[in-house]
Each structure stands twice: as C-alpha cells, then as structure tokens.
Write a protein that holds these residues in place. Structure first.
Motif, PDB file in Angstrom:
ATOM      1  N   ILE A 100       0.853  -1.192   0.000  1.00 38.80           N
ATOM      2  CA  ILE A 100       0.000   0.000   0.000  1.00 38.80           C
ATOM      3  C   ILE A 100       0.885   1.237   0.000  1.00 38.80           C
ATOM      4  CG2 ILE A 100      -1.825   1.247   1.208  1.00 38.80           C
ATOM      5  CD1 ILE A 100      -2.538  -1.431   2.594  1.00 38.80           C
ATOM      6  N   VAL A 101       0.680   2.088  -0.992  1.00 42.01           N
ATOM      7  CA  VAL A 101       1.454   3.313  -1.149  1.00 42.01           C
ATOM      8  C   VAL A 101       0.493   4.496  -1.018  1.00 42.01           C
ATOM      9  CG1 VAL A 101       2.889   4.671  -2.702  1.00 42.01           C
ATOM     10  CG2 VAL A 101       3.134   2.184  -2.640  1.00 42.01           C
ATOM     11  N   VAL A 102       0.796   5.393  -0.091  1.00 42.98           N
ATOM     12  CA  VAL A 102      -0.057   6.555   0.161  1.00 42.98           C
ATOM     13  C   VAL A 102       0.727   7.817  -0.177  1.00 42.98           C
ATOM     14  CG1 VAL A 102      -1.480   7.757   1.852  1.00 42.98           C
ATOM     15  CG2 VAL A 102      -1.116   5.292   2.071  1.00 42.98           C
ATOM     16  N   THR A 103       0.193   8.625  -1.064  1.00 41.88           N
ATOM     17  CA  THR A 103       0.886   9.865  -1.412  1.00 41.88           C
ATOM     18  C   THR A 103       0.361  11.031  -0.583  1.00 41.88           C
ATOM     19  OG1 THR A 103      -0.558  10.873  -3.087  1.00 41.88           O
ATOM     20  CG2 THR A 103       0.864   9.030  -3.794  1.00 41.88           C
ATOM     21  N   GLY A 104       1.249  11.985  -0.329  1.00 40.84           N
ATOM     22  CA  GLY A 104       0.798  13.275   0.141  1.00 40.84           C
ATOM     23  C   GLY A 104       0.379  14.111  -1.052  1.00 40.84           C
ATOM     24  N   TYR A 105       0.155  15.389  -0.815  1.00 36.87           N
ATOM     25  CA  TYR A 105      -0.189  16.337  -1.877  1.00 36.87           C
ATOM     26  C   TYR A 105       1.025  17.218  -2.138  1.00 36.87           C
ATOM     27  CZ  TYR A 105      -5.038  14.882  -1.274  1.00 36.87           C
ATOM     28  OH  TYR A 105      -6.191  14.138  -1.210  1.00 36.87           O
ATOM     29  N   GLY A 106       1.096  17.791  -3.324  1.00 35.62           N
ATOM     30  CA  GLY A 106       2.299  18.475  -3.774  1.00 35.62           C
ATOM     31  C   GLY A 106       2.434  19.918  -3.328  1.00 35.62           C
ATOM     32  N   LEU A 107       3.370  20.608  -3.956  1.00 38.22           N
ATOM     33  CA  LEU A 107       3.635  22.016  -3.680  1.00 38.22           C
ATOM     34  C   LEU A 107       2.776  22.858  -4.613  1.00 38.22           C
ATOM     35  CD1 LEU A 107       5.370  24.094  -2.133  1.00 38.22           C
ATOM     36  CD2 LEU A 107       7.024  23.953  -4.011  1.00 38.22           C
ATOM     37  N   TYR A 108       1.771  23.509  -4.042  1.00 40.61           N
ATOM     38  CA  TYR A 108       0.824  24.272  -4.848  1.00 40.61           C
ATOM     39  C   TYR A 108       1.303  25.698  -5.103  1.00 40.61           C
ATOM     40  CZ  TYR A 108      -2.489  20.476  -4.513  1.00 40.61           C
ATOM     41  OH  TYR A 108      -3.090  19.251  -4.637  1.00 40.61           O
ATOM     42  N   ASN A 123       0.615  21.147   3.920  1.00 41.58           N
ATOM     43  CA  ASN A 123       1.704  20.480   4.632  1.00 41.58           C
ATOM     44  C   ASN A 123       1.215  19.806   5.909  1.00 41.58           C
ATOM     45  OD1 ASN A 123       3.315  21.528   2.622  1.00 41.58           O
ATOM     46  ND2 ASN A 123       4.189  23.160   3.879  1.00 41.58           N
ATOM     47  N   ALA A 124       0.317  20.483   6.629  1.00 45.21           N
ATOM     48  CA  ALA A 124      -0.236  19.893   7.859  1.00 45.21           C
ATOM     49  C   ALA A 124      -1.060  18.642   7.537  1.00 45.21           C
ATOM     50  CB  ALA A 124      -1.092  20.931   8.585  1.00 45.21           C
ATOM     51  N   MET A 125      -1.819  18.698   6.443  1.00 44.70           N
ATOM     52  CA  MET A 125      -2.576  17.518   6.019  1.00 44.70           C
ATOM     53  C   MET A 125      -1.623  16.392   5.642  1.00 44.70           C
ATOM     54  SD  MET A 125      -5.443  17.215   2.997  1.00 44.70           S
ATOM     55  CE  MET A 125      -4.317  17.834   1.747  1.00 44.70           C
ATOM     56  N   ASN A 126      -0.536  16.732   4.954  1.00 42.91           N
ATOM     57  CA  ASN A 126       0.452  15.718   4.602  1.00 42.91           C
ATOM     58  C   ASN A 126       1.048  15.056   5.842  1.00 42.91           C
ATOM     59  OD1 ASN A 126       0.169  16.097   1.843  1.00 42.91           O
ATOM     60  ND2 ASN A 126       1.903  17.492   1.675  1.00 42.91           N
ATOM     61  N   ASP A 127       1.247  15.833   6.901  1.00 42.95           N
ATOM     62  CA  ASP A 127       1.777  15.258   8.138  1.00 42.95           C
ATOM     63  C   ASP A 127       0.827  14.208   8.702  1.00 42.95           C
ATOM     64  OD1 ASP A 127       4.088  16.788   8.080  1.00 42.95           O
ATOM     65  OD2 ASP A 127       3.310  18.334   9.435  1.00 42.95           O
TER      66      ASP A 127
END
Length: 281
Positions: free
Chosen positions: A178-186, A211-215
């Motif tokens: 299982i691979v989970v991505t964060g979101y990029g630099l907007y 960034n907080a959501m990515n954490d």
C-alpha cells in the motif's frame, strides 16, 4: 569421446534444471488506484471511465502502470472523500448530474498486489478554501483568520478516517503493498500575487494547510504499514507560480490542460516517477 559425451549430458541436465527453476515470466502486478482528483487528473487528455470522475489516461496511476507493466484497475474520482472508499459517490459536471459510481473498495481483491491512495483533500476542503481566498486587493484582510480554525479541525478529523481506510485496504487485499501519497507544492513561500491572486499571508496559510494535512497522512501511513510518498520536496520549483513549461500544478487559471489547482500531465508523470522510484521500479 565418452568423457566428452558425459560432459555434454551433464551440462544439458544442469541447464534444464536452471530453466525449470526460472519462471517463464514475472508475476503480473495487480494494481488498484484509489483516490481523488489529484490522482484522477481531471481535464488532462484523454478522459477514461465515468465522465464525472474526470479520470485521465495520463494520470499517475496510468503512467506508473505502464512503467510496471501492471494490470491496472483505476477507480480514482474527482470529489472523492474517505467515505467514498466504502460508499457510492454521486458525480456531476458543471452542476449536471452524471450518476453514481460504486465504492472504490469494490476494485480491491485478495489477489491485488499494489494499491496507491491519494485522499484527504476533499475531507479537509482545501480547494474550496483556496477559491474563497482569491483576492485582487493588496490592502485587503487575509482570509487566513476566517478559515484557519476550521481547516485545522478538519485536518485533525482526517487522521482516524484515513486510518480506517488503510485498515480496510489491508483487510480486502492482504498481499498488497500500500502506497499513500501526500499532496504536492501548490504555491511557493509568500506566493506570487497577483500572478496567483492570493495575498502572501494566505499563500503561506494555504500551503501550510497542505503540509499539515500531509503530516497527518504520513503518520497514518506509517502507523498502518503503508509506504508514504512525499510530493512537496521534489516539487520545489514546479509550483503554480512557475511558467507553463515548469509547473507541475496549475494555478487559478491553468496554462496547461488540467483543472485549476490540480496537477497537469507533467506533474502526474513526475509523481509516477517518484512513486516508481520508491517502489524500486
């Protein structure tokens, strides 16, 4: 002569044993792609699947599947939230109803060997907040104060929801990686007003919220035995403030075929490469 014949027979036996021990071909990767519009690639040619999902043949799942020569089942869908892993999702285009798509988990099987997941942005509601933060008046009050508390609470709420999603994937596909991505630099630090019409304070607030959501996504991925993929760090120099040829994510007015505030084809291909590198593809 007898010694020569014995040697040839021995060599043939050893060769035959080696061939018998080697599979005729590597096992096919059974790949299921789950997620929202960051994964589906809305308005990137060409469309595939239900029109309301905005799914592109050049999203990162398709690019990664090509690199892996994988058997892909792509059920990513614009607007998807964590609940749509187990519930049907109503879709629309321009306010016109385009029907309901099945729960994304329906694509998972016991034989699935790879799952990618990008989810959370719609649970937190970041695109809507970004749209509300548009401001062409440099003297205006930043939007941060209006939305900061709400976004922070929704980000906290995402944690257990995402944890349940990851447990659900594992239960349905116990063999899968299982691979989970964060979101990029907007948007880069302090933004680029008025090229992207958000004030510097709000540019930092919006990317800070990503960034907080990515954490949260990273913590949940690590806690549930998944591989987390950071997309912010490798996106430096490719945010929505950059030129059309450099950006991976479009701004409020796209310069490449893609939905506003979403990855373009270059970005989706880059994400596929980043994920592929993490997989050792």
């Amino acid at each position: 002569m007898k010694r020569l014949l014995h040697g040839m027979v021995g060599a043939l036996v050893l060769a035959g044993t080696a061939l018998a021990a080697t599979p005729a071909h590597a096992a096919t990767v059974e790949y299921v792609a789950l997620g929202d519009s960051m994964a589906s690639g809305p308005l990137i040619p060409d469309i595939t699947g239900p029109i309301g999902c905005g799914r592109s043949t050049h999203n990162y799942a398709h690019e990664l599947a090509d690199a892996l020569n994988a058997d892909l089942r792509d059920v990513t869908c614009s607007g998807a939230r964590t609940k749509h892993m187990t519930e049907g999702q109503s879709t629309s285009v321009g306010g016109v109803d385009t029907g309901t798509v099945p729960p994304q988990f329906d694509a998972l099987t016991a034989s699935t060997t790879l799952v990618t997941l990008t989810i959370g942005g719609n649970d937190v509601g970041l695109v809507g907040v970004a749209e509300d933060c548009v401001n062409l008046d440099p003297t205006a009050t930043p939007c941060k104060g209006e939305f900061e508390a709400e976004v922070a609470q929704k980000t906290r709420d995402l944690g257990p929801k995402l944890g349940a999603v990851l447990d659900g994937i594992r239960a349905r596909s116990p063999k899968a990686r299982i691979v989970v991505t964060g979101y990029g630099l907007y948007i880069k630090q302090n933004g680029c007003w008025p090229f992207q019409p958000v004030l510097p304070t709000d540019a930092n607030f919006l990317q800070g919220a990503v960034n907080a959501m990515n954490d949260v996504i990273r913590v949940q991925a690590n806690a549930h035995g998944a591989t987390y993929i950071d997309l912010v760090t490798p996106s430096a120099g490719h945010d929505g403030c950059q030129s059309a040829s450099k950006r991976w994510i479009e701004g409020y007015v796209p310069l490449n075929p893609a939905a506003p505030l979403h990855p373009n084809a270059r970005g989706e291909a880059a994400y596929a490469g980043i994920i592929g590198s993490a997989l050792g593809a």
